[in-house]
Scaffold this motif. Structure first.
Motif, PDB file in Angstrom:
ATOM      1  N   LYS A  78       3.615 -50.814  37.663  1.00 12.83           N
ATOM      2  CA  LYS A  78       2.503 -50.721  38.608  1.00 12.83           C
ATOM      3  C   LYS A  78       2.888 -49.921  39.851  1.00 12.83           C
ATOM      4  CE  LYS A  78      -0.032 -54.408  36.695  1.00 12.83           C
ATOM      5  NZ  LYS A  78       0.249 -54.080  35.351  1.00 12.83           N
ATOM      6  N   VAL A  79       3.464 -48.751  39.613  1.00  9.77           N
ATOM      7  CA  VAL A  79       3.903 -47.870  40.688  1.00  9.77           C
ATOM      8  C   VAL A  79       3.371 -46.468  40.423  1.00  9.77           C
ATOM      9  CG1 VAL A  79       5.922 -46.798  41.787  1.00  9.77           C
ATOM     10  CG2 VAL A  79       6.008 -49.186  41.116  1.00  9.77           C
ATOM     11  N   GLY A  80       2.819 -45.857  41.436  1.00 12.17           N
ATOM     12  CA  GLY A  80       2.386 -44.469  41.331  1.00 12.17           C
ATOM     13  C   GLY A  80       3.408 -43.577  41.994  1.00 12.17           C
ATOM     14  N   GLY A  81       3.840 -42.531  41.318  1.00 10.82           N
ATOM     15  CA  GLY A  81       4.824 -41.628  41.912  1.00 10.82           C
ATOM     16  C   GLY A  81       5.675 -40.944  40.877  1.00 10.82           C
ATOM     17  N   ARG A  82       6.965 -41.029  41.080  1.00 12.07           N
ATOM     18  CA  ARG A  82       7.921 -40.369  40.196  1.00 12.07           C
ATOM     19  C   ARG A  82       8.881 -41.384  39.606  1.00 12.07           C
ATOM     20  NH1 ARG A  82       9.522 -34.979  43.639  1.00 12.07           N
ATOM     21  NH2 ARG A  82       7.617 -33.848  43.204  1.00 12.07           N
ATOM     22  N   LYS A  83       9.607 -40.929  38.605  1.00 10.47           N
ATOM     23  CA  LYS A  83      10.604 -41.771  37.957  1.00 10.47           C
ATOM     24  C   LYS A  83      11.905 -40.998  37.899  1.00 10.47           C
ATOM     25  CE  LYS A  83       9.150 -44.369  34.521  1.00 10.47           C
ATOM     26  NZ  LYS A  83       8.751 -44.818  33.163  1.00 10.47           N
ATOM     27  N   ARG A  84      12.986 -41.646  38.308  1.00 11.62           N
ATOM     28  CA  ARG A  84      14.298 -41.015  38.171  1.00 11.62           C
ATOM     29  C   ARG A  84      15.022 -41.666  37.002  1.00 11.62           C
ATOM     30  NH1 ARG A  84      16.418 -42.814  43.989  1.00 11.62           N
ATOM     31  NH2 ARG A  84      16.378 -45.048  43.702  1.00 11.62           N
ATOM     32  N   HIS A  85      15.577 -40.830  36.172  1.00  9.63           N
ATOM     33  CA  HIS A  85      16.300 -41.256  34.985  1.00  9.63           C
ATOM     34  C   HIS A  85      17.772 -40.951  35.234  1.00  9.63           C
ATOM     35  CE1 HIS A  85      12.422 -41.416  32.858  1.00  9.63           C
ATOM     36  NE2 HIS A  85      12.149 -40.366  33.613  1.00  9.63           N
ATOM     37  N   LEU A  86      18.600 -41.971  35.167  1.00 10.70           N
ATOM     38  CA  LEU A  86      20.025 -41.819  35.457  1.00 10.70           C
ATOM     39  C   LEU A  86      20.865 -42.147  34.241  1.00 10.70           C
ATOM     40  CD1 LEU A  86      20.281 -43.631  38.884  1.00 10.70           C
ATOM     41  CD2 LEU A  86      20.847 -41.260  38.466  1.00 10.70           C
ATOM     42  N   VAL A  87      21.920 -41.380  34.073  1.00  7.72           N
ATOM     43  CA  VAL A  87      22.963 -41.719  33.108  1.00  7.72           C
ATOM     44  C   VAL A  87      24.231 -41.895  33.931  1.00  7.72           C
ATOM     45  CG1 VAL A  87      24.262 -41.033  31.070  1.00  7.72           C
ATOM     46  CG2 VAL A  87      21.875 -40.322  31.315  1.00  7.72           C
ATOM     47  N   VAL A  88      24.842 -43.077  33.802  1.00  4.58           N
ATOM     48  CA  VAL A  88      26.066 -43.375  34.538  1.00  4.58           C
ATOM     49  C   VAL A  88      27.161 -43.756  33.565  1.00  4.58           C
ATOM     50  CG1 VAL A  88      24.823 -44.117  36.613  1.00  4.58           C
ATOM     51  CG2 VAL A  88      25.451 -45.809  34.890  1.00  4.58           C
ATOM     52  N   ASP A  89      28.411 -43.654  34.026  1.00  5.37           N
ATOM     53  CA  ASP A  89      29.518 -44.113  33.196  1.00  5.37           C
ATOM     54  C   ASP A  89      29.677 -45.618  33.382  1.00  5.37           C
ATOM     55  OD1 ASP A  89      30.817 -44.462  35.631  1.00  5.37           O
ATOM     56  OD2 ASP A  89      32.337 -42.930  35.267  1.00  5.37           O
ATOM     57  N   CYS A  90      30.689 -46.214  32.782  1.00  5.86           N
ATOM     58  CA  CYS A  90      30.870 -47.665  32.848  1.00  5.86           C
ATOM     59  C   CYS A  90      31.288 -48.159  34.223  1.00  5.86           C
ATOM     60  CB  CYS A  90      31.874 -48.113  31.788  1.00  5.86           C
ATOM     61  SG  CYS A  90      31.226 -47.878  30.126  1.00  5.86           S
ATOM     62  N   LEU A  91      31.660 -47.252  35.112  1.00  7.49           N
ATOM     63  CA  LEU A  91      31.968 -47.611  36.490  1.00  7.49           C
ATOM     64  C   LEU A  91      30.747 -47.464  37.393  1.00  7.49           C
ATOM     65  CD1 LEU A  91      35.440 -45.836  36.851  1.00  7.49           C
ATOM     66  CD2 LEU A  91      35.003 -48.265  36.501  1.00  7.49           C
ATOM     67  N   GLY A  92      29.645 -46.962  36.851  1.00  8.22           N
ATOM     68  CA  GLY A  92      28.438 -46.744  37.641  1.00  8.22           C
ATOM     69  C   GLY A  92      28.395 -45.397  38.324  1.00  8.22           C
ATOM     70  N   LEU A  93      29.292 -44.499  37.952  1.00  6.64           N
ATOM     71  CA  LEU A  93      29.337 -43.164  38.550  1.00  6.64           C
ATOM     72  C   LEU A  93      28.367 -42.236  37.822  1.00  6.64           C
ATOM     73  CD1 LEU A  93      33.221 -42.957  38.855  1.00  6.64           C
ATOM     74  CD2 LEU A  93      31.597 -43.588  40.642  1.00  6.64           C
ATOM     75  N   VAL A  94      27.611 -41.467  38.579  1.00  6.46           N
ATOM     76  CA  VAL A  94      26.532 -40.649  38.028  1.00  6.46           C
ATOM     77  C   VAL A  94      27.078 -39.513  37.161  1.00  6.46           C
ATOM     78  CG1 VAL A  94      24.588 -39.156  38.610  1.00  6.46           C
ATOM     79  CG2 VAL A  94      25.014 -41.202  39.955  1.00  6.46           C
ATOM     80  N   LEU A  95      26.508 -39.395  35.953  1.00  2.00           N
ATOM     81  CA  LEU A  95      26.848 -38.310  35.035  1.00  2.00           C
ATOM     82  C   LEU A  95      25.715 -37.292  34.934  1.00  2.00           C
ATOM     83  CD1 LEU A  95      28.405 -40.418  32.132  1.00  2.00           C
ATOM     84  CD2 LEU A  95      29.612 -39.173  33.940  1.00  2.00           C
ATOM     85  N   ALA A  96      24.457 -37.768  34.920  1.00  2.00           N
ATOM     86  CA  ALA A  96      23.308 -36.868  34.808  1.00  2.00           C
ATOM     87  C   ALA A  96      22.076 -37.546  35.401  1.00  2.00           C
ATOM     88  CB  ALA A  96      23.055 -36.503  33.351  1.00  2.00           C
ATOM     89  N   VAL A  97      21.162 -36.719  35.918  1.00  5.02           N
ATOM     90  CA  VAL A  97      19.930 -37.212  36.546  1.00  5.02           C
ATOM     91  C   VAL A  97      18.772 -36.323  36.132  1.00  5.02           C
ATOM     92  CG1 VAL A  97      18.751 -37.652  38.735  1.00  5.02           C
ATOM     93  CG2 VAL A  97      21.208 -37.988  38.585  1.00  5.02           C
ATOM     94  N   ALA A  98      17.603 -36.927  35.950  1.00  3.45           N
ATOM     95  CA  ALA A  98      16.365 -36.177  35.729  1.00  3.45           C
ATOM     96  C   ALA A  98      15.256 -36.887  36.488  1.00  3.45           C
ATOM     97  CB  ALA A  98      16.028 -36.094  34.247  1.00  3.45           C
ATOM     98  N   VAL A  99      14.336 -36.127  37.057  1.00  2.32           N
ATOM     99  CA  VAL A  99      13.197 -36.685  37.768  1.00  2.32           C
ATOM    100  C   VAL A  99      11.931 -36.228  37.057  1.00  2.32           C
ATOM    101  CG1 VAL A  99      11.941 -36.786  39.954  1.00  2.32           C
ATOM    102  CG2 VAL A  99      14.441 -36.677  39.960  1.00  2.32           C
ATOM    103  N   THR A 100      11.046 -37.200  36.748  1.00  5.88           N
ATOM    104  CA  THR A 100       9.801 -36.898  36.054  1.00  5.88           C
ATOM    105  C   THR A 100       8.654 -37.623  36.753  1.00  5.88           C
ATOM    106  OG1 THR A 100       9.939 -38.810  34.574  1.00  5.88           O
ATOM    107  CG2 THR A 100      11.010 -36.762  33.839  1.00  5.88           C
ATOM    108  N   ALA A 101       7.456 -37.358  36.293  1.00  2.00           N
ATOM    109  CA  ALA A 101       6.307 -38.149  36.728  1.00  2.00           C
ATOM    110  C   ALA A 101       6.517 -39.581  36.252  1.00  2.00           C
ATOM    111  CB  ALA A 101       5.025 -37.571  36.153  1.00  2.00           C
ATOM    112  N   ALA A 102       6.052 -40.556  37.014  1.00  4.66           N
ATOM    113  CA  ALA A 102       6.250 -41.963  36.653  1.00  4.66           C
ATOM    114  C   ALA A 102       5.556 -42.319  35.352  1.00  4.66           C
ATOM    115  CB  ALA A 102       5.758 -42.865  37.786  1.00  4.66           C
ATOM    116  N   SER A 103       4.568 -41.535  34.963  1.00  5.16           N
ATOM    117  CA  SER A 103       3.822 -41.822  33.733  1.00  5.16           C
ATOM    118  C   SER A 103       4.595 -41.469  32.460  1.00  5.16           C
ATOM    119  CB  SER A 103       2.493 -41.070  33.747  1.00  5.16           C
ATOM    120  OG  SER A 103       2.716 -39.684  33.936  1.00  5.16           O
TER     121      SER A 103
END
Length: 139
Positions: A78-103
């Motif tokens: 129930k949020v209008g906006g964008r969605k960030r998709h994250l891939v992290v390693d097992c330590l929580g360190l960012v490996l890849a990011v993508a931003v899309t429409a929330a839909s």
């Protein structure tokens, strides 16, 4: 302006902003990030190249000045906006990011994100995801 809130011992914010923009354009900012992540992994006794990752997303409200063409409605959260998709390693360190429409469905956004991850980290053999990624992505 976020740069105007820098600590007093930093150079003038216009100079800091100019350096950050230049580093972004030349890819140096990403290089700094990757090198720091590698050092943290080594310090934690891990190999530099991860073998497992975790993918998830978060829906965020978009500011009023964000164009409708790049935002949408996430009915589940129930949020209008964008969605960030994250891939992290097992330590929580960012490996890849993508931003899309929330839909956009998580599994649909994950396909190009995981393809990019595979090109960057051929060592990854296992990716954990929640139920939002079930369906054709898992297959």
């Amino acid at each position: 302006m976020k740069w105007a809130n820098l600590p007093a011992d930093f150079p003038p914010y216009r100079r800091v902003d100019a350096f950050a923009r230049r580093w972004q354009v030349t890819g140096l900012l990403a290089e700094f990030h990757d090198r720091l992540r590698d050092r943290v992994r080594e310090k934690e006794g891990r190999r530099v190249d991860p073998t497992a990752a975790i993918v998830d997303s978060q829906s965020l409200r978009a500011a009023a000045n964000i164009p409708r063409s790049t935002s949408g409605w996430d009915g589940g959260k129930k949020v209008g906006g964008r969605k960030r998709h994250l891939v992290v390693d097992c330590l929580g360190l960012v490996l890849a990011v993508a931003v899309t429409a929330a839909s956009m469905q998580d599994r649909d956004a994950a396909v190009p994100l995981l393809e990019r991850l595979r090109k960057m980290y051929f060592s990854i053999r296992l990716v954990w995801a929640d139920g939002g990624y079930a369906g054709s992505l898992v297959g």
